[in-house]
Write a protein that holds these residues in place. Structure first.
Motif, PDB file in Angstrom:
ATOM      1  N   VAL A  88      39.670  40.458  53.839  1.00 18.49           N
ATOM      2  CA  VAL A  88      38.914  40.139  52.619  1.00 18.49           C
ATOM      3  C   VAL A  88      37.598  39.443  52.959  1.00 18.49           C
ATOM      4  O   VAL A  88      36.541  39.800  52.429  1.00 18.49           O
ATOM      5  CB  VAL A  88      39.771  39.272  51.671  1.00 18.49           C
ATOM      6  CG1 VAL A  88      38.941  38.683  50.551  1.00 18.49           C
ATOM      7  CG2 VAL A  88      40.920  40.085  51.119  1.00 18.49           C
ATOM      8  N   MET A  89      37.648  38.458  53.851  1.00 14.88           N
ATOM      9  CA  MET A  89      36.439  37.687  54.164  1.00 14.88           C
ATOM     10  C   MET A  89      35.403  38.537  54.903  1.00 14.88           C
ATOM     11  O   MET A  89      34.245  38.588  54.499  1.00 14.88           O
ATOM     12  CB  MET A  89      36.796  36.469  55.024  1.00 14.88           C
ATOM     13  CG  MET A  89      37.619  35.434  54.305  1.00 14.88           C
ATOM     14  SD  MET A  89      36.671  34.545  53.100  1.00 14.88           S
ATOM     15  CE  MET A  89      35.505  33.727  54.123  1.00 14.88           C
ATOM     16  N   ILE A  90      35.817  39.172  55.968  1.00 15.80           N
ATOM     17  CA  ILE A  90      34.861  39.957  56.752  1.00 15.80           C
ATOM     18  C   ILE A  90      34.408  41.175  55.949  1.00 15.80           C
ATOM     19  O   ILE A  90      33.217  41.493  55.909  1.00 15.80           O
ATOM     20  CB  ILE A  90      35.474  40.384  58.099  1.00 15.80           C
ATOM     21  CG1 ILE A  90      35.912  39.159  58.911  1.00 15.80           C
ATOM     22  CG2 ILE A  90      34.519  41.250  58.887  1.00 15.80           C
ATOM     23  CD1 ILE A  90      34.792  38.207  59.247  1.00 15.80           C
ATOM     24  N   GLY A  91      35.347  41.846  55.289  1.00 15.35           N
ATOM     25  CA  GLY A  91      34.978  42.994  54.459  1.00 15.35           C
ATOM     26  C   GLY A  91      34.083  42.595  53.297  1.00 15.35           C
ATOM     27  O   GLY A  91      33.137  43.304  52.961  1.00 15.35           O
ATOM     28  N   GLY A  92      34.380  41.442  52.687  1.00 19.07           N
ATOM     29  CA  GLY A  92      33.556  40.971  51.566  1.00 19.07           C
ATOM     30  C   GLY A  92      32.148  40.628  51.990  1.00 19.07           C
ATOM     31  O   GLY A  92      31.172  40.962  51.300  1.00 19.07           O
ATOM     32  N   ILE A  93      32.019  39.966  53.129  1.00 19.77           N
ATOM     33  CA  ILE A  93      30.684  39.612  53.621  1.00 19.77           C
ATOM     34  C   ILE A  93      29.900  40.879  53.975  1.00 19.77           C
ATOM     35  O   ILE A  93      28.701  40.987  53.685  1.00 19.77           O
ATOM     36  CB  ILE A  93      30.793  38.661  54.823  1.00 19.77           C
ATOM     37  CG1 ILE A  93      31.258  37.278  54.337  1.00 19.77           C
ATOM     38  CG2 ILE A  93      29.475  38.542  55.552  1.00 19.77           C
ATOM     39  CD1 ILE A  93      31.549  36.304  55.437  1.00 19.77           C
ATOM     40  N   GLU A  94      30.560  41.849  54.581  1.00 21.27           N
ATOM     41  CA  GLU A  94      29.871  43.095  54.930  1.00 21.27           C
ATOM     42  C   GLU A  94      29.508  43.903  53.693  1.00 21.27           C
ATOM     43  O   GLU A  94      28.490  44.576  53.663  1.00 21.27           O
ATOM     44  CB  GLU A  94      30.718  43.931  55.890  1.00 21.27           C
ATOM     45  CG  GLU A  94      30.875  43.316  57.258  1.00 21.27           C
ATOM     46  CD  GLU A  94      29.554  43.053  57.952  1.00 21.27           C
ATOM     47  OE1 GLU A  94      28.639  43.912  57.890  1.00 21.27           O
ATOM     48  OE2 GLU A  94      29.417  41.972  58.550  1.00 21.27           O
ATOM     49  N   MET A  95      30.358  43.841  52.655  1.00 19.77           N
ATOM     50  CA  MET A  95      30.037  44.557  51.414  1.00 19.77           C
ATOM     51  C   MET A  95      28.831  43.938  50.715  1.00 19.77           C
ATOM     52  O   MET A  95      28.068  44.642  50.069  1.00 19.77           O
ATOM     53  CB  MET A  95      31.242  44.568  50.482  1.00 19.77           C
ATOM     54  CG  MET A  95      32.289  45.585  50.890  1.00 19.77           C
ATOM     55  SD  MET A  95      33.748  45.590  49.857  1.00 19.77           S
ATOM     56  CE  MET A  95      33.075  45.631  48.223  1.00 19.77           C
ATOM     57  N   LEU A  96      28.665  42.614  50.850  1.00 18.59           N
ATOM     58  CA  LEU A  96      27.518  41.965  50.220  1.00 18.59           C
ATOM     59  C   LEU A  96      26.199  42.410  50.845  1.00 18.59           C
ATOM     60  O   LEU A  96      25.157  42.300  50.219  1.00 18.59           O
ATOM     61  CB  LEU A  96      27.645  40.443  50.309  1.00 18.59           C
ATOM     62  CG  LEU A  96      28.625  39.811  49.339  1.00 18.59           C
ATOM     63  CD1 LEU A  96      28.732  38.319  49.596  1.00 18.59           C
ATOM     64  CD2 LEU A  96      28.220  40.065  47.909  1.00 18.59           C
ATOM     65  N   VAL A 141      42.397  28.944  56.893  1.00 16.30           N
ATOM     66  CA  VAL A 141      42.776  28.092  55.762  1.00 16.30           C
ATOM     67  C   VAL A 141      43.098  28.936  54.536  1.00 16.30           C
ATOM     68  O   VAL A 141      44.093  28.684  53.841  1.00 16.30           O
ATOM     69  CB  VAL A 141      41.656  27.071  55.461  1.00 16.30           C
ATOM     70  CG1 VAL A 141      41.923  26.326  54.179  1.00 16.30           C
ATOM     71  CG2 VAL A 141      41.545  26.084  56.613  1.00 16.30           C
ATOM     72  N   LEU A 142      42.280  29.931  54.253  1.00 18.15           N
ATOM     73  CA  LEU A 142      42.529  30.770  53.083  1.00 18.15           C
ATOM     74  C   LEU A 142      43.774  31.627  53.232  1.00 18.15           C
ATOM     75  O   LEU A 142      44.455  31.903  52.255  1.00 18.15           O
ATOM     76  CB  LEU A 142      41.318  31.664  52.804  1.00 18.15           C
ATOM     77  CG  LEU A 142      40.089  30.951  52.281  1.00 18.15           C
ATOM     78  CD1 LEU A 142      38.962  31.952  52.102  1.00 18.15           C
ATOM     79  CD2 LEU A 142      40.365  30.226  51.013  1.00 18.15           C
ATOM     80  N   GLY A 143      44.062  32.049  54.441  1.00 14.45           N
ATOM     81  CA  GLY A 143      45.255  32.855  54.666  1.00 14.45           C
ATOM     82  C   GLY A 143      46.526  32.064  54.513  1.00 14.45           C
ATOM     83  O   GLY A 143      47.572  32.604  54.187  1.00 14.45           O
ATOM     84  N   GLY A 144      46.458  30.770  54.723  1.00 14.44           N
ATOM     85  CA  GLY A 144      47.641  29.925  54.647  1.00 14.44           C
ATOM     86  C   GLY A 144      48.070  29.519  56.041  1.00 14.44           C
ATOM     87  O   GLY A 144      48.332  30.374  56.882  1.00 14.44           O
ATOM     88  N   GLN A 149      51.056  34.458  59.190  1.00 13.23           N
ATOM     89  CA  GLN A 149      50.304  35.467  59.935  1.00 13.23           C
ATOM     90  C   GLN A 149      49.795  36.572  59.026  1.00 13.23           C
ATOM     91  O   GLN A 149      48.661  37.019  59.158  1.00 13.23           O
ATOM     92  CB  GLN A 149      51.170  36.047  61.041  1.00 13.23           C
ATOM     93  CG  GLN A 149      51.453  35.063  62.144  1.00 13.23           C
ATOM     94  CD  GLN A 149      52.340  35.631  63.224  1.00 13.23           C
ATOM     95  OE1 GLN A 149      52.994  36.644  63.029  1.00 13.23           O
ATOM     96  NE2 GLN A 149      52.362  34.969  64.357  1.00 13.23           N
ATOM     97  N   LEU A 150      50.614  37.013  58.106  1.00 13.11           N
ATOM     98  CA  LEU A 150      50.191  38.059  57.174  1.00 13.11           C
ATOM     99  C   LEU A 150      49.045  37.572  56.295  1.00 13.11           C
ATOM    100  O   LEU A 150      48.089  38.304  56.033  1.00 13.11           O
ATOM    101  CB  LEU A 150      51.368  38.519  56.318  1.00 13.11           C
ATOM    102  CG  LEU A 150      51.071  39.610  55.292  1.00 13.11           C
ATOM    103  CD1 LEU A 150      50.624  40.884  56.003  1.00 13.11           C
ATOM    104  CD2 LEU A 150      52.280  39.865  54.433  1.00 13.11           C
ATOM    105  N   GLY A 151      49.113  36.321  55.863  1.00 10.84           N
ATOM    106  CA  GLY A 151      48.043  35.754  55.041  1.00 10.84           C
ATOM    107  C   GLY A 151      46.723  35.700  55.790  1.00 10.84           C
ATOM    108  O   GLY A 151      45.657  35.964  55.221  1.00 10.84           O
ATOM    109  N   VAL A 152      46.769  35.373  57.073  1.00 12.19           N
ATOM    110  CA  VAL A 152      45.544  35.313  57.871  1.00 12.19           C
ATOM    111  C   VAL A 152      44.955  36.710  58.049  1.00 12.19           C
ATOM    112  O   VAL A 152      43.738  36.884  57.984  1.00 12.19           O
ATOM    113  CB  VAL A 152      45.824  34.626  59.228  1.00 12.19           C
ATOM    114  CG1 VAL A 152      44.640  34.751  60.155  1.00 12.19           C
ATOM    115  CG2 VAL A 152      46.170  33.164  59.018  1.00 12.19           C
TER     116      VAL A 152
END
Length: 184
Positions: free
Chosen positions: A110-118, A94-97, A101-104
């Motif tokens: 961003v999502m997986i990297g952001g969660i791992e950075m947290l 949903v966030l990618g659009g 495909q590029l948005g996903v």
């Protein structure tokens, strides 16, 4: 490490196949169905068959991915897949659009990297005290980020969906031709 290269190669092949499928008549039917189901029906497209072909091809690619997941893990059980993982995958799409495909891909990074950075943020513990555990609040931060992006970009991060079939050139006609019913 060779398994990662095979998975990367198959991801590229999947991307190329889906780009090619979008240009075929079935891909244009999927696009029309995504945009407006009623208009799709009025054009004579069988929406049931179109949805079933999309589901079958998606299941095929999911089966390929699942086989590599099983190879990598060595063991599969229902406990391997939690509700949280399903919610994150849905949020990535949903966030990618939808239809981008590029948005996903960007949203997944961003999502997986952001969660791992947290998980590894030490400065939050310095601000809130040593008893603060950022992993407990990552879903709250995740939810706030989701709401923010839905307000800021409601159609996804990359929301410019170009139709797969467009006219190459626009022909200019005079008003006298339109009056005769020869133009648009």
């Amino acid at each position: 490490i060779y398994l990662y290269y095979i998975i990367f190669l198959l991801a590229i092949v999947t991307n190329l196949v889906t780009l090619r499928l979008r240009r075929l008549p079935v891909g244009r039917a999927w696009e029309a169905l995504r945009e407006d189901e009623i208009a799709c029906r009025s054009l004579g497209i069988n929406t049931t068959n179109t949805k079933l072909t999309a589901f079958a091809i998606g299941a095929m690619f999911g089966g390929f991915a699942g086989s590599f997941f099983a190879t990598r893990q060595g063991f599969i059980s229902p406990e391997s897949f939690t509700f949280l993982e399903s919610a994150i995958i849905l949020a990535i799409v949903v966030l990618g659009g939808l239809g981008s495909q590029l948005g996903v891909v960007i949203a997944a990074v961003v999502m997986i990297g952001g969660i791992e950075m947290l998980r590894n943020i030490g400065f939050l513990q310095a601000i809130f005290g040593s008893g603060f555990d950022p992993t407990q609040y990552r879903m709250l931060i995740f939810g706030l980020a989701m709401v923010g992006i839905m307000v800021w970009k409601p159609r996804g991060l990359i929301s410019s969906r170009e139709p797969t079939v467009v006219l190459k050139e626009k022909k200019k006609i005079g008003a006298d031709m339109v009056a005769q019913g020869e133009g648009h």
